[in-house]
Design a protein around this motif. Structure first.
Motif, PDB file in Angstrom:
ATOM      1  N   LEU A  67     -51.984 -13.471  63.947  1.00 18.82           N
ATOM      2  CA  LEU A  67     -53.130 -12.624  63.588  1.00 18.82           C
ATOM      3  C   LEU A  67     -53.585 -11.808  64.797  1.00 18.82           C
ATOM      4  CD1 LEU A  67     -54.988 -12.064  61.133  1.00 18.82           C
ATOM      5  CD2 LEU A  67     -56.605 -13.708  62.144  1.00 18.82           C
ATOM      6  N   ARG A  68     -53.795 -10.521  64.598  1.00 14.86           N
ATOM      7  CA  ARG A  68     -54.214  -9.627  65.670  1.00 14.86           C
ATOM      8  C   ARG A  68     -55.662  -9.164  65.516  1.00 14.86           C
ATOM      9  NH1 ARG A  68     -49.988  -4.858  65.720  1.00 14.86           N
ATOM     10  NH2 ARG A  68     -51.474  -4.182  67.302  1.00 14.86           N
ATOM     11  N   SER A  69     -56.126  -8.991  64.284  1.00 15.18           N
ATOM     12  CA  SER A  69     -57.466  -8.444  64.051  1.00 15.18           C
ATOM     13  C   SER A  69     -58.155  -9.250  62.958  1.00 15.18           C
ATOM     14  CB  SER A  69     -57.369  -6.969  63.639  1.00 15.18           C
ATOM     15  OG  SER A  69     -58.640  -6.428  63.342  1.00 15.18           O
ATOM     16  N   LEU A  70     -59.372  -9.752  63.260  1.00 18.77           N
ATOM     17  CA  LEU A  70     -60.172 -10.524  62.306  1.00 18.77           C
ATOM     18  C   LEU A  70     -61.568  -9.908  62.245  1.00 18.77           C
ATOM     19  CD1 LEU A  70     -60.579 -13.020  60.476  1.00 18.77           C
ATOM     20  CD2 LEU A  70     -61.274 -14.287  62.540  1.00 18.77           C
ATOM     21  N   HIS A  71     -61.900  -9.328  61.101  1.00 17.30           N
ATOM     22  CA  HIS A  71     -63.209  -8.699  60.914  1.00 17.30           C
ATOM     23  C   HIS A  71     -64.021  -9.518  59.923  1.00 17.30           C
ATOM     24  CE1 HIS A  71     -62.018  -4.347  62.315  1.00 17.30           C
ATOM     25  NE2 HIS A  71     -61.794  -5.281  63.229  1.00 17.30           N
ATOM     26  N   LEU A  72     -65.102 -10.124  60.425  1.00 17.08           N
ATOM     27  CA  LEU A  72     -65.979 -10.947  59.599  1.00 17.08           C
ATOM     28  C   LEU A  72     -67.439 -10.540  59.774  1.00 17.08           C
ATOM     29  CD1 LEU A  72     -64.321 -14.440  60.292  1.00 17.08           C
ATOM     30  CD2 LEU A  72     -64.103 -13.067  58.221  1.00 17.08           C
TER      31      LEU A  72
ATOM     32  N   ALA B 106     -52.099 -12.636  70.861  1.00 18.18           N
ATOM     33  CA  ALA B 106     -52.136 -11.596  69.817  1.00 18.18           C
ATOM     34  C   ALA B 106     -53.555 -11.293  69.338  1.00 18.18           C
ATOM     35  CB  ALA B 106     -51.269 -12.024  68.626  1.00 18.18           C
ATOM     36  N   LEU B 107     -54.406 -12.300  69.259  1.00 18.59           N
ATOM     37  CA  LEU B 107     -55.733 -12.138  68.670  1.00 18.59           C
ATOM     38  C   LEU B 107     -56.691 -11.506  69.682  1.00 18.59           C
ATOM     39  CD1 LEU B 107     -57.367 -12.551  66.139  1.00 18.59           C
ATOM     40  CD2 LEU B 107     -57.906 -14.877  66.903  1.00 18.59           C
ATOM     41  N   GLU B 108     -56.788 -10.181  69.634  1.00 17.01           N
ATOM     42  CA  GLU B 108     -57.620  -9.441  70.589  1.00 17.01           C
ATOM     43  C   GLU B 108     -58.856  -8.799  69.949  1.00 17.01           C
ATOM     44  OE1 GLU B 108     -55.160  -6.553  72.455  1.00 17.01           O
ATOM     45  OE2 GLU B 108     -54.140  -8.030  73.733  1.00 17.01           O
TER      46      GLU B 108
END
Length: 375
Positions: free
Chosen positions: A313-318, A343-345
């Motif tokens: 996962l690279r992008s998590l929008h919550l 990866a998770l930036e």
């Protein structure tokens, strides 16, 4: 010559070529006195002549009829007073430049209109008789042929798609370009029958309320589905899960309360601006999604961060949810401090009622801190 009982003296006085006679009445008048009196009379006569000449020059000339023409009116536009280089005719100055009352109808065109009487037309030539007779024959309505294979068995959606509710193939209702189908703002209430070669589907800004398992069942090449801004509130269990080639799914701006099951091939999921609750996300829903890189679930009703998150996962929008707490293992492995998730930036947790400062052990493996409130 005047006679007198006294001696006569004649005096000739010259004034600018004019001859005047002066007679002396008195007997004892000398020649010098006579000449003086003659000079005075000459001066008086000269004054009278001068006055008459002045009055003659001041008098108005005698009118001999009305020989002079009246001057043209200043307010009438002529070729002499028109400023041709700056002549600009528009609706604003039309009334100032052109006066319709100055123009008269010079011709009567009523006589030029052709007069045609019914029954005087020439009969059609022999060349057209065949065409006329053909059109006069009643023809049967063409039969709609079903889309079939050489074995005459129905094969479902063909090159243009099956017949829709409008009585037309899908590609006459939507726009089909190569393997892409564009059904944006087409007032659709359900997914139309799509051509078998469909790879990209865009059905945004419609009134689709439900996704059925049969909508995409026969589409083996589908890679992207965009259903933004519909009224979808229900998705059948196998609507997307069996699409082995699906990479991008966009369900933004709908009315979903639960997240549908996803195929393992998914790379990007955008379900923002829905009504998804934490109870609507099945446990470990993302564990097997090894290819998932972008997970956008902002503007929903989530109470916690769904875990576990896939490693790639690279992008998590919550952002803009109701997240108040997180676990130590939400992003990192608490037992392995050497592990780093490069990866998770991009993590967005802003506009949530959570104090990120209370969970310092949850970020040690991240290359970048989450976006949110630290207080």
């Amino acid at each position: 010559v005047l006679s007198s009982r006294k001696a006569k003296y004649t005096c000739f006085c010259g004034c600018r070529g004019s001859l005047f006679k002066v007679l002396q009445d008195k007997a004892g008048e000398t020649r010098a006195e006579s000449q003086h009196r003659c000079g005075m009379q000459s001066v008086a006569l000269l004054g009278v002549t001068t006055l008459a000449l002045v009055l003659a020059l001041a008098a108005p000339p005698i009118e001999e009829g009305k020989k002079k023409e009246e001057k043209p009116r200043a307010d009438i536009a002529t070729d002499d007073n028109l400023d041709l280089p700056n002549y600009d005719l528009s609706l604003d100055n039309y009334g100032e430049i052109i006066d319709p009352s100055l123009y008269e109808e010079l011709y009567d065109y009523s006589d030029l209109a052709p007069k045609i009487e019914v029954g005087t037309l020439a009969p059609p030539t022999q060349r057209l008789e065949g065409i006329v007779s053909t059109r006069a024959r009643p023809t049967k309505a063409p039969r709609r042929l079903p889309m079939t294979s050489p074995t005459t068995k129905p094969v479902g959606p063909g090159l243009l798609g099956s017949i829709t509710k409008q009585g037309l193939p899908t590609c006459l209702v939507c726009v089909c370009l190569s393997t892409s189908v564009y059904c944006d703002d087409a007032e659709l209430e359900q997914i139309p029958p799509l051509p078998l070669e469909t790879t990209y589907l865009y059905a945004r800004f419609n009134r689709i309320s439900r996704i059925r398992a049969s909508d995409f069942a026969r589409l083996k090449k589908l890679k992207r589905i965009d259903l933004t801004s519909n009224v979808i509130s229900w998705v059948d269990e196998d609507s997307f899960r069996l699409l082995s080639t699906l990479q991008e799914l966009t369900l933004a701006e709908n009315r979903l309360t639960a997240l549908p099951a996803l195929p393992s091939s998914i790379v990007r999921l955008d379900a923002r601006l829905n009504r998804i609750q934490s109870s609507g996300v099945r446990p470990e829903a993302f564990r097997e999604l090894k290819k998932l890189q972008f997970l956008h679930l902002s503007d929903n009703k989530l109470d916690y961060i769904p875990v576990p998150l896939p490693e790639g996962l690279r992008s998590l929008h919550l952002q803009n949810n109701n997240i108040q707490t997180m676990h130590k293992d939400t992003f990192c492995d608490g037992q392995d401090h050497s592990h780093i998730r490069w990866a998770l930036e991009d993590i967005r947790l802003d506009r949530n009622p959570i104090n990120l400062n209370l969970f310092p052990d949850s970020y040690f493996c991240l290359p970048r801190l989450p976006t949110g409130h630290f207080y």
